[in-house]
Design a protein around this motif. Structure first.
Motif, PDB file in Angstrom:
ATOM      1  N   ASP A  30       3.435  14.377  -7.499  1.00  0.00           N
ATOM      2  CA  ASP A  30       4.496  14.985  -7.122  1.00  0.00           C
ATOM      3  C   ASP A  30       5.995  14.404  -7.147  1.00  0.00           C
ATOM      4  O   ASP A  30       7.059  14.701  -7.425  1.00  0.00           O
ATOM      5  CB  ASP A  30       4.572  15.688  -5.621  1.00  0.00           C
ATOM      6  N   PHE A  31       5.828  12.995  -6.857  1.00  0.00           N
ATOM      7  CA  PHE A  31       6.992  11.893  -6.880  1.00  0.00           C
ATOM      8  C   PHE A  31       7.437  11.996  -8.315  1.00  0.00           C
ATOM      9  O   PHE A  31       8.641  12.027  -8.336  1.00  0.00           O
ATOM     10  CB  PHE A  31       6.280  10.733  -6.235  1.00  0.00           C
ATOM     11  N   TRP A  32       6.596  11.807  -9.283  1.00  0.00           N
ATOM     12  CA  TRP A  32       7.023  11.689 -10.672  1.00  0.00           C
ATOM     13  C   TRP A  32       7.670  13.091 -10.919  1.00  0.00           C
ATOM     14  O   TRP A  32       8.634  12.997 -11.841  1.00  0.00           O
ATOM     15  CB  TRP A  32       6.000  11.244 -11.405  1.00  0.00           C
ATOM     16  N   THR A  33       7.108  14.155 -10.601  1.00  0.00           N
ATOM     17  CA  THR A  33       7.757  15.358 -10.751  1.00  0.00           C
ATOM     18  C   THR A  33       9.287  15.431 -10.289  1.00  0.00           C
ATOM     19  O   THR A  33      10.266  15.701 -11.050  1.00  0.00           O
ATOM     20  CB  THR A  33       7.190  16.457 -10.296  1.00  0.00           C
ATOM     21  N   TRP A  34       9.542  15.055  -9.310  1.00  0.00           N
ATOM     22  CA  TRP A  34      10.753  14.814  -8.508  1.00  0.00           C
ATOM     23  C   TRP A  34      11.754  13.736  -9.109  1.00  0.00           C
ATOM     24  O   TRP A  34      12.766  14.253  -9.421  1.00  0.00           O
ATOM     25  CB  TRP A  34      10.484  14.633  -6.901  1.00  0.00           C
ATOM     26  N   VAL A  35      11.098  12.663  -9.797  1.00  0.00           N
ATOM     27  CA  VAL A  35      11.778  11.829 -10.370  1.00  0.00           C
ATOM     28  C   VAL A  35      12.512  12.494 -11.713  1.00  0.00           C
ATOM     29  O   VAL A  35      13.611  12.287 -11.883  1.00  0.00           O
ATOM     30  CB  VAL A  35      10.941  10.524 -10.779  1.00  0.00           C
ATOM     31  N   GLY A  36      11.383  13.161 -12.468  1.00  0.00           N
ATOM     32  CA  GLY A  36      11.876  13.697 -13.711  1.00  0.00           C
ATOM     33  C   GLY A  36      13.127  14.636 -13.434  1.00  0.00           C
ATOM     34  O   GLY A  36      13.851  14.889 -14.500  1.00  0.00           O
ATOM     35  N   ASN A  37      12.700  15.455 -12.415  1.00  0.00           N
ATOM     36  CA  ASN A  37      13.850  16.526 -12.227  1.00  0.00           C
ATOM     37  C   ASN A  37      15.067  15.979 -11.953  1.00  0.00           C
ATOM     38  O   ASN A  37      16.383  16.100 -12.524  1.00  0.00           O
ATOM     39  CB  ASN A  37      13.641  17.259 -11.031  1.00  0.00           C
ATOM     40  N   ASN A  47       0.807  -1.281  -0.033  1.00  0.00           N
ATOM     41  CA  ASN A  47      -0.048  -0.057  -0.044  1.00  0.00           C
ATOM     42  C   ASN A  47       0.586   1.289   0.054  1.00  0.00           C
ATOM     43  O   ASN A  47       0.436   2.158  -0.705  1.00  0.00           O
ATOM     44  CB  ASN A  47      -0.933   0.240   1.103  1.00  0.00           C
ATOM     45  N   HIS A  48       2.097   1.299   0.501  1.00  0.00           N
ATOM     46  CA  HIS A  48       2.707   2.385   0.762  1.00  0.00           C
ATOM     47  C   HIS A  48       3.464   2.527  -0.458  1.00  0.00           C
ATOM     48  O   HIS A  48       3.467   4.034  -0.958  1.00  0.00           O
ATOM     49  CB  HIS A  48       3.908   2.481   2.066  1.00  0.00           C
ATOM     50  N   PHE A  49       4.064   1.679  -1.322  1.00  0.00           N
ATOM     51  CA  PHE A  49       4.416   1.995  -2.546  1.00  0.00           C
ATOM     52  C   PHE A  49       3.224   2.592  -3.464  1.00  0.00           C
ATOM     53  O   PHE A  49       3.766   3.162  -4.415  1.00  0.00           O
ATOM     54  CB  PHE A  49       5.051   0.509  -3.181  1.00  0.00           C
ATOM     55  N   ALA A  50       2.141   1.935  -3.521  1.00  0.00           N
ATOM     56  CA  ALA A  50       1.129   2.434  -4.359  1.00  0.00           C
ATOM     57  C   ALA A  50       0.679   4.022  -4.103  1.00  0.00           C
ATOM     58  O   ALA A  50       0.610   4.349  -4.934  1.00  0.00           O
ATOM     59  CB  ALA A  50      -0.149   1.495  -4.280  1.00  0.00           C
ATOM     60  N   SER A  51       0.906   4.126  -2.889  1.00  0.00           N
ATOM     61  CA  SER A  51       0.557   5.332  -2.354  1.00  0.00           C
ATOM     62  C   SER A  51       1.580   6.397  -2.988  1.00  0.00           C
ATOM     63  O   SER A  51       1.277   7.491  -3.526  1.00  0.00           O
ATOM     64  CB  SER A  51       0.507   5.646  -0.779  1.00  0.00           C
ATOM     65  N   VAL A  52       2.827   6.076  -2.960  1.00  0.00           N
ATOM     66  CA  VAL A  52       3.703   7.074  -3.482  1.00  0.00           C
ATOM     67  C   VAL A  52       3.733   7.086  -4.834  1.00  0.00           C
ATOM     68  O   VAL A  52       3.895   8.246  -5.484  1.00  0.00           O
ATOM     69  CB  VAL A  52       5.138   6.434  -2.971  1.00  0.00           C
ATOM     70  N   LEU A  53       3.693   5.747  -5.525  1.00  0.00           N
ATOM     71  CA  LEU A  53       3.761   6.042  -7.093  1.00  0.00           C
ATOM     72  C   LEU A  53       2.499   6.614  -7.469  1.00  0.00           C
ATOM     73  O   LEU A  53       2.309   7.110  -8.857  1.00  0.00           O
ATOM     74  CB  LEU A  53       3.917   4.532  -7.646  1.00  0.00           C
ATOM     75  N   ASN A  54       1.352   6.770  -6.650  1.00  0.00           N
ATOM     76  CA  ASN A  54       0.129   7.624  -7.330  1.00  0.00           C
ATOM     77  C   ASN A  54       0.176   8.990  -6.993  1.00  0.00           C
ATOM     78  O   ASN A  54      -0.544   9.710  -7.497  1.00  0.00           O
ATOM     79  CB  ASN A  54      -1.222   6.939  -6.733  1.00  0.00           C
ATOM     80  N   LYS A  55       1.337   9.491  -6.466  1.00  0.00           N
ATOM     81  CA  LYS A  55       1.501  11.039  -6.223  1.00  0.00           C
ATOM     82  C   LYS A  55       2.247  11.566  -7.619  1.00  0.00           C
ATOM     83  O   LYS A  55       3.086  11.006  -7.962  1.00  0.00           O
ATOM     84  CB  LYS A  55       2.192  11.049  -4.939  1.00  0.00           C
ATOM     85  N   ALA A  58       8.960   3.670   1.838  1.00  0.00           N
ATOM     86  CA  ALA A  58       8.969   3.273   0.585  1.00  0.00           C
ATOM     87  C   ALA A  58       9.341   4.158  -0.457  1.00  0.00           C
ATOM     88  O   ALA A  58       9.953   3.810  -1.378  1.00  0.00           O
ATOM     89  CB  ALA A  58       7.396   3.099   0.244  1.00  0.00           C
ATOM     90  N   MET A  59       9.354   5.612  -0.545  1.00  0.00           N
ATOM     91  CA  MET A  59       9.946   6.346  -1.280  1.00  0.00           C
ATOM     92  C   MET A  59      11.379   6.374  -1.135  1.00  0.00           C
ATOM     93  O   MET A  59      11.933   6.347  -2.264  1.00  0.00           O
ATOM     94  CB  MET A  59       9.507   7.652  -0.967  1.00  0.00           C
TER      95      MET A  59
END
Length: 411
Positions: free
Chosen positions: A201-208, A191-199, A380-381
């Motif tokens: 903001d997380f994918w914005t930070w990954v792209g940066n 659940n924690h991984f799903a919560s992080v991957l659905n944000k 998880a993050m």
């Protein structure tokens, strides 16, 4: 007389095993003192374990069988008490680890010291014939025991390194947002991984982070490879001073350049941009990269370049066709260092990027934990952030080993 003579040129391998295990107990007792102090419980047992280890080392040097057996028995007793305490009040991995060391060391000590052979040797009553048999036994068993003990020690230090990782994995997979580790595998969830991957903001930070890290790697290599080759092959005015200055800047902490960096980036309008961080990271990592590549280029024989020049190859062709192919392991190491330096950097990213949509992963992690103490999501993050680094090390491990340990001359 024969017993004294036998004791002089024959030493049972068990004594060396006991000495190494006693040193292991002494070394491992030191971090346990700190752990028990933080717990405010079991400090006396950890201190007694340290005394037992030190006593074993001291008595082994004195070759006193009774004292050696007493210290081994003390290790066995303390290990049993720590194990009982862990089972009674809650099992902790560090308690199992420490009690295992004490029980194995103390048990082996009592077993070995109780044998007739070692007792005879310590009492100088060993016959010459028994000593001859003992030497043959040493040649057969000593390598096996030495390898077993070495692996035993390495595995326990591997365990020390893995404990924080195992704890983080358990927190990331356990339900709820608690930071404590219960190691209840049956309740693990994603659940924690799903919560992080659905944000978003997380994918914005990954792209940066990806864009900045790749940009830093490419720009750093474009600057470091020619510079390292020039410093390796050419002698010019100021060569030594420039090499020393590159080494000198590595001695100062990066925090002292924060204000100048910030003022320069502000005047150039590079705050809250990828380019600003790419330039800052490339310049910061450049001295190490130049020195590393220069050292590798020094190992490439000049005769190869001279032979290529005789065949009509130009300077650029020599560099492109001869030097670069031989230098791929060193370039891979340098590229990985530049990528990791940009991927993990926090302070400059925090200073230069003040807009949430420009955060890198380390900055985003820091702000996500200050907003709410969601330790499960944070763990998880953290694992997801570490995953690219692990993958890169696995992919480039062969190049890393070759680049750090070998030169350009083969055969």
């Amino acid at each position: 007389m024969s017993g004294d003579l036998a004791s002089k040129w024959y030493v049972p391998f068990e004594l060396e095993v006991l000495r190494k295990s006693a040193l292991l107990v002494s070394v491992c007792s030191l971090p346990m003192l700190w752990v028990m102090y933080l717990r405010d419980a079991g400090l006396a047992l950890a201190f007694l374990g340290l005394l037992a280890g030190v006593a074993s080392v001291y008595t082994l040097n004195r070759e006193n069988r009774d004292l050696m057996m007493s210290s081994s028995a003390l290790q066995l007793l303390i290990g049993a008490l720590i194990l009982y305490q862990a089972l009674e009040f809650g099992v902790a991995a560090v308690d199992i680890w420490y009690s295992t060391i004490l029980l194995c060391s103390g048990g082996f000590g009592l077993f070995s010291l109780s044998s007739q052979r070692l007792s005879s040797w310590l009492n100088s009553t060993l016959s010459t014939d028994d000593a001859v048999l003992g030497l043959a036994r040493n040649r057969k068993l000593s390598p096996r025991w030495s390898a077993f003990l070495s692996h035993f020690i390495l595995l326990h230090f591997v365990f020390i390194v893995l404990v924080p990782i195992i704890w983080m994995i358990d927190v990331a997979l356990s339900p709820g947002q608690s930071a404590s580790s219960g190691m209840d595998i049956s309740s693990w969830t994603l659940n924690h991984f799903a919560s992080v991957l659905n944000k978003s903001d997380f994918w914005t930070w990954v792209g940066n982070s990806v864009a900045i890290s790749i940009g830093t790697t490419l720009l750093g290599l474009m600057l470091a490879i020619p510079a390292g080759y020039a410093f390796s092959r050419h002698r010019f005015t100021g060569h030594g001073a420039m090499m020393f200055s590159l080494l000198l800047v590595q001695m100062f902490p990066g925090v002292i350049i924060l204000v100048p960096y910030f003022m320069v980036m502000k005047s150039l309008g590079l705050l809250n941009t990828w380019l600003g961080l790419i330039l800052a990271y490339s310049v910061t990592a450049l001295p190490f990269c130049v020195w590393m590549l220069k050292g590798w280029f020094d190992t490439v024989p000049v005769d190869l370049e001279e032979a290529a020049a005789l065949d009509g190859c130009g300077q650029f062709g020599i560099f492109w066709r001869i030097i670069l192919p031989l230098s791929l392991p060193a370039i891979a190491v340098t590229a990985l260092f530049s990528f990791l330096a940009a991927w993990n950097e926090f302070l400059l990213a925090l200073m230069f990027n003040q807009s949430p949509d420009m955060y890198t992963l380390p900055v985003g992690l820091a702000f996500s934990i200050t907003q709410a103490q969601k330790w499960g999501d944070f763990a998880a993050m953290s694992l997801l952030v570490s995953l690219p680094v692990v993958i890169l090390f696995i992919i480039f491990q062969k190049s890393l080993i070759q680049g750090l340990s070998s030169g350009g001359v083969k055969g």
